[in-house]
Design an enzyme around this catalytic site. Structure first.
Site, PDB file in Angstrom:
ATOM      1  N   CYS A   1      29.410  27.213  22.292  1.00 21.30           N
ATOM      2  CA  CYS A   1      30.521  26.233  22.600  1.00 21.30           C
ATOM      3  C   CYS A   1      31.779  26.586  22.697  1.00 21.30           C
ATOM      4  O   CYS A   1      31.695  27.846  24.695  1.00 21.30           O
ATOM      5  CB  CYS A   1      30.909  25.586  21.065  1.00 21.30           C
ATOM      6  SG  CYS A   1      32.090  27.088  20.114  1.00 21.30           S
TER       7      CYS A   1
ATOM      8  N   HIS B   1      35.168  52.939  30.521  1.00 23.98           N
ATOM      9  CA  HIS B   1      34.261  52.085  30.856  1.00 23.98           C
ATOM     10  C   HIS B   1      34.530  52.260  32.931  1.00 23.98           C
ATOM     11  O   HIS B   1      35.491  52.266  33.057  1.00 23.98           O
ATOM     12  CB  HIS B   1      34.656  50.972  31.070  1.00 23.98           C
ATOM     13  CG  HIS B   1      33.401  49.746  31.934  1.00 23.98           C
ATOM     14  ND1 HIS B   1      33.748  49.746  32.694  1.00 23.98           N
ATOM     15  CD2 HIS B   1      32.249  48.653  31.150  1.00 23.98           C
ATOM     16  CE1 HIS B   1      32.065  48.966  33.989  1.00 23.98           C
ATOM     17  NE2 HIS B   1      32.010  48.115  32.444  1.00 23.98           N
TER      18      HIS B   1
END
Length: 625
Positions: free
Chosen positions: A26, A546
């Site tokens: 969705c 990261h």
């Protein structure tokens, strides 16, 4: 490439391809139907930096990704050959309610976006007529009206296709069944017949024609019957015949059966459902409004709101309007109001920035950033948002505000509640009720929703503690994992990080090619490309480091790890090294986000040195519980 990696990790987390019966998505979630839900690793997925939340509800295993869920879904399907259709016979049936929610969401999710867009266009046309901007006899109006109405008029074709896929049948066969229901010959027969008097017969059996344009339930039942028959025929017929004989039998049997039995019975059931809703609503529209306004966002959190979507669509089909959709507008805007309160009261720039992005998304009907990112972690703002929604929706219920086209509850809903006769008190009530929801939630949050947080923030701002000092009770100190310039997270040139969906934190532009542990803890993840590493501290903080943006594409080149998964590390231990010059020459941005991926477990995550240079083990973040 990062979406592909995340998709692979999610697939492993749900038990592998062999454990997935079907998957759809969705606006923000991957919705898996699993064969054995016990094989899924919900706890592990929650630790994944690319996953916001995992919810098990309505017979579905839902993985909340965020606004980029579509890209992750495409990578998942492309890499695993999964589909959004499944075989009901291989599924874990679960409860009847869970199965119903799964079927409903599986049928309506694929076209919910275009359905909402069509409803919004209808609303704009209603506004244009009310303001005298367009004439209903003009070609401009007719073209746009056809564009807005096509989706709803040909509902049986669209639902026939998605229902066929959901039930495991040939979706083109079920779509043709829906096409037969709205074929011009059938529509002409309906218009020509005398009320209650059969004008045609099928092998001597009287036919009562019904206008199936915009209908919902009849085609769903017809698609189920066709899929059931198709599976039996595929088992009985030889391989050389089944590919064309099976669709032939389905069309010859199910289309007449739909006009003779399924359609009339389903139409009667649809009418009773609409009349039943009207009866309950009219007992006390005010109470109905307060109930829906208070609980709608709770249903959204658990994915249970899909159970009400067919009811709203059925109301439009049978009654030509719906009174439930307007009640959801204050529920949505109440959460927006709560975020406004947080933004006004918050002192740090990052919280204000996150709140601002959540407000803009919420205004257009997407409340996940507001709920998951701002209100729910702080608890009281979410509650005040629900209370504001209840107060506002009660006003709409009292004046019986009605919607005349389907769509998401958003700022566009104001155009969809304009009656054919023009502006009246129901529109004024919608504006007033929405304003009440926003203002109450904002003021309540500002004055009562963040008292403890503000006090703790002021204490944290007054404390200047070196990394070697033990963290005070209720706090976790995270030190810098590298040397470089500390910048705000929203300055990262990657919306996934900058939006804060993956967690709160900061970013560092490194000046040395080393990454050290920012806490005492355990290495819980190390990407195979070695560009990112996850650590869980001894007191439960989950930290993602990261290195660079899109450096996953380097496939490990220029990175040298010095630890492995499950390694126990101390603050300052070397985790990995990287070649700054090599990565820069390859054209990659070395800005390194340092995120607390379980930020929802903390009252706040406070940066310490934004705009300053930091060294290894310099205080970087303070986590408040």
């Amino acid at each position: 490439m990062e979406y592909k990696t995340l998709a692979e990790e999610i697939l492993r987390g749900v038990g592998g391809k062999e454990n997935v019966n079907s998957v759809v998505h969705c606006a923000t979630r991957l919705r898996f139907k699993l064969k054995n839900i016990s094989k899924a690793d919900a706890a592990g997925l929650k630790k994944n930096p690319g996953v916001i939340m995992v919810v098990e509800s309505g017979g579905q295993f839902q993985v909340v990704i965020g606004n980029h869920v579509g890209a992750v879904y495409e990578a998942l399907v492309r890499g695993s050959a999964l589909s959004d259709s499944g075989d009901d016979e291989t599924q874990d049936n679960g409860t009847l309610f869970a199965r119903a929610i799964d079927v409903i969401s599986g049928i309506f999710t694929p076209f919910i976006g275009i359905m909402a867009a069509s409803g919004i266009l209808k609303g704009f046309l209603a506004l244009a007529l009310a303001c005298g901007w367009l004439n209903p006899e003009s070609g401009t109006y007719k073209v746009w009206f056809a564009a807005s109405d096509a989706m709803f008029y040909f509902f049986p074709l669209v639902i026939g296709f998605t229902a066929g896929k959901k039930f495991g049948g040939n979706p083109f066969v079920t779509m043709m069944i829906g096409g037969a229901m709205v074929h011009p010959l059938m529509t002409a027969a309906f218009n020509a017949q005398q009320p209650g008097v059969p004008s045609e017969h099928f092998f001597g059996i009287p036919l009562v024609f019904i206008n199936y344009a915009s209908s919902v339930i009849p085609v769903i039942l017809a698609a189920w019957a066709s899929s059931w028959l198709e599976k039996r025929m595929m088992k009985l017929l030889p391989g050389s015949l089944r590919n064309f004989i099976t669709p032939l039998i389905c069309l010859m049997v199910i289309v007449p059966l739909t006009f003779l039995l399924i359609g009339p019975v389903a139409t009667w059931a649809s009418q009773q459902l609409a009349n039943g809703y009207q009866f309950i609503y009219h007992i006390s529209p005010t109470i109905a409004g307060a109930f829906m306004g208070a609980l709608w966002q709770v249903c959204v959190i658990f994915g249970l709101h899909w159970g009400l979507v067919p009811l709203m669509i059925n109301n439009f089909s049978i009654l030509g309007h719906d009174t439930m959709l307007p009640l959801l507008l204050p529920a949505v805007m109440g959460q927006v109001g709560a975020v406004i309160g947080v933004m006004l009261r918050a002192k740090d720039a990052r919280t204000k920035a996150l709140a601002g992005s959540a407000i803009s998304a919420g205004i257009f009907g997407i409340t996940e950033p507001a709920v998951y990112g701002i209100n729910l972690p702080r608890r009281r703002p979410f509650i005040f948002g629900c209370v504001g929604g209840a107060l506002g929706a009660a006003i709409l219920g009292y004046f019986q505000t009605t919607a005349y086209s389907f769509g998401f509850a958003s700022i566009f809903t104001f155009t969809q509640i304009i009656p054919p006769t023009g502006f009246d008190q129901t529109v004024t009530a919608a504006i007033a009720g929405t304003a009440v929801a926003i203002v109450f939630a904002a003021l309540a949050t500002f004055f009562f929703g963040m008292n403890d947080e503000v006090a703790q923030r002021e204490t944290a701002d007054a404390a200047v503690a070196p990394a070697s000092v033990q963290a005070p009770r209720g706090k976790t100190l995270v030190t810098s994992p590298m040397t470089g310039a500390c910048v705000a997270l929203e300055e990262v040139k990657d919306p996934t990080f900058a939006s804060g969906l993956l967690g709160k934190g900061v970013a560092i532009i490194p000046s040395a090619g080393r990454v050290v542990s920012p806490v005492n803890g355990t290495v819980v993840s190390l990407f195979k490309t070695h560009h990112a590493i996850g650590i869980e501290s001894e007191d439960g903080a989950e930290i993602l480091i990261h290195v660079g943006i899109d450096t996953v594409k380097l496939d490990g080149k220029f990175f040298t790890p010095h630890v492995a998964v499950d390694a126990v590390v101390k603050q300052g231990d070397l985790l990995l090294e990287f070649d700054i010059q090599g990565i820069t020459d390859a054209g990659y941005d070395l800005t390194t986000p340092v995120l607390i991926t379980n930020s929802d477990d903390y009252l706040d995550v406070i940066p310490a040195n934004i705009g300053h240079d930091v060294g290894e083990e310099t205080l970087l973040l303070t986590l408040l519980r």
